[in-house]
Design an enzyme around this catalytic site. Structure first.
Site, PDB file in Angstrom:
ATOM      1  CG  HIS A 166      -9.752 -44.844  -2.143  1.00 30.26           C
ATOM      2  ND1 HIS A 166      -9.879 -45.344  -0.865  1.00 30.26           N
ATOM      3  CD2 HIS A 166     -10.486 -45.660  -2.939  1.00 30.26           C
ATOM      4  CE1 HIS A 166     -10.664 -46.416  -0.889  1.00 30.26           C
ATOM      5  NE2 HIS A 166     -11.042 -46.632  -2.136  1.00 30.26           N
ATOM      6  CE  LYS A 175     -17.535 -53.274  -1.120  1.00 36.72           C
ATOM      7  NZ  LYS A 175     -16.549 -52.291  -1.615  1.00 36.72           N
ATOM      8  NE  ARG A 191      -8.492 -52.623  -6.232  1.00 39.06           N
ATOM      9  CZ  ARG A 191      -9.348 -52.899  -5.276  1.00 39.06           C
ATOM     10  NH1 ARG A 191      -9.004 -52.717  -4.026  1.00 39.06           N
ATOM     11  NH2 ARG A 191     -10.547 -53.367  -5.546  1.00 39.06           N
ATOM     12  CB  SER A 229     -11.227 -49.992   2.168  1.00 35.38           C
ATOM     13  OG  SER A 229     -10.969 -48.812   1.459  1.00 35.38           O
TER      14      SER A 229
HETATM   15  O1  PNS Z   1     -15.653 -48.469  -3.213  1.00 34.59           O
HETATM   16  P1  PNS Z   1     -16.669 -49.425  -3.777  1.00 34.59           P
HETATM   17  O2  PNS Z   1     -17.371 -50.191  -2.680  1.00 34.59           O
HETATM   18  O3  PNS Z   1     -16.108 -50.322  -4.842  1.00 34.59           O
HETATM   19  O4  PNS Z   1     -17.770 -48.500  -4.481  1.00 34.59           O
HETATM   20  C1  PNS Z   1     -18.888 -49.073  -5.084  1.00 34.59           C
HETATM   21  C2  PNS Z   1     -19.914 -47.987  -5.386  1.00 34.59           C
HETATM   22  C3  PNS Z   1     -20.277 -47.224  -4.110  1.00 34.59           C
HETATM   23  C4  PNS Z   1     -19.360 -47.028  -6.405  1.00 34.59           C
HETATM   24  C5  PNS Z   1     -21.119 -48.753  -5.939  1.00 34.59           C
HETATM   25  O5  PNS Z   1     -21.591 -49.660  -4.997  1.00 34.59           O
HETATM   26  C6  PNS Z   1     -22.232 -47.814  -6.334  1.00 34.59           C
HETATM   27  O6  PNS Z   1     -22.190 -47.263  -7.410  1.00 34.59           O
HETATM   28  N1  PNS Z   1     -23.201 -47.638  -5.409  1.00 34.59           N
HETATM   29  C7  PNS Z   1     -24.280 -46.700  -5.555  1.00 34.59           C
HETATM   30  C8  PNS Z   1     -25.555 -47.388  -6.051  1.00 34.59           C
HETATM   31  C9  PNS Z   1     -25.551 -47.494  -7.558  1.00 34.59           C
HETATM   32  O7  PNS Z   1     -25.486 -46.533  -8.290  1.00 34.59           O
HETATM   33  N2  PNS Z   1     -25.660 -48.765  -7.990  1.00 34.59           N
HETATM   34  C10 PNS Z   1     -25.827 -49.095  -9.375  1.00 34.59           C
HETATM   35  C11 PNS Z   1     -24.536 -49.494 -10.015  1.00 34.59           C
HETATM   36  S1  PNS Z   1     -24.866 -49.992 -11.673  1.00 34.59           S
END
Ligand code: PNS
Length: 157
Positions: free
Chosen positions: A13, A37, A86, A123
């Site tokens: 990150h 999660k 990645r 993570s």
């Molecule tokens: O580190 P991660 O878990 O891959 O991050 C995922 C994250 C937090 C970016 C994703 O779950 C997210 O965007 N969550 C917020 C809710 C949202 O906007 N969802 C719609 C996505 S189209």
């Protein structure tokens, strides 16, 4: 903006955040609650670790938010989301989210390939390795290494 779960922030990150800090005048890194999660650290703990780990970049701000990434971007007039990729396996899910976010609010997503040194890093793996006493000191910043040790083993990683 760089959104993520950051549970916890890893060197992968930080590689992406640092490169964004060189490319953009301002970067917001926001901890989002991902309800699919289960988390090891609270949102406040994750935010604290990120703030400390990104201290070196004066143009990086850390925040936390529960809700849609695009709502956060619109409220703060943030025009672009940057996501690290990645491997090809990240692409399907990230492309779907990027297209949805653009459709929902016209917010674009740019993909940045991770440094290959971190292409295996996640993570979830860091949490698991640390839980079973493995050495994660090359994968996360020292302050996160310490917090993981405290959380899992009351001091020793
Ligand atoms: O580190 P991660 O878990 O891959 O991050 C995922 C994250 C937090 C970016 C994703 O779950 C997210 O965007 N969550 C917020 C809710 C949202 O906007 N969802 C719609 C996505 S189209």
């Amino acid at each position: 903006m760089c959104p993520g779960s950051f549970d916890p922030v890893t060197n992968g990150h930080l590689d992406i955040i640092g490169r964004c800090a060189e490319l953009y005048d301002e970067v917001v890194v926001a901890v989002f609650v991902n309800e699919s999660k289960t988390s090891l650290f609270t949102v406040d703990e994750r935010r604290e670790m990120l703030a400390e780990a990104t201290e070196q970049w004066a143009n990086v701000q850390v925040d936390a938010f529960q809700g849609l990434v695009v709502d956060y971007c619109q409220a703060r007039q943030i025009p672009v989301i940057v996501k690290g990729l990645r491997a090809v396996s990240d692409f399907d899910y990230e492309l779907q989210m990027a297209q949805m976010n653009r459709g929902l609010a016209g917010v674009d997503t740019l993909f940045m390939p991770t440094n290959p040194e971190y292409s295996f890093l996640a993570s979830s793996l860091v949490r698991e390795i640390s839980k079973w006493g493995g050495d994660v000191s090359s994968l996360v910043p020292p302050l996160v290494c310490k917090r993981l040790g405290d959380r899992h083993h009351g001091g020793a990683v």
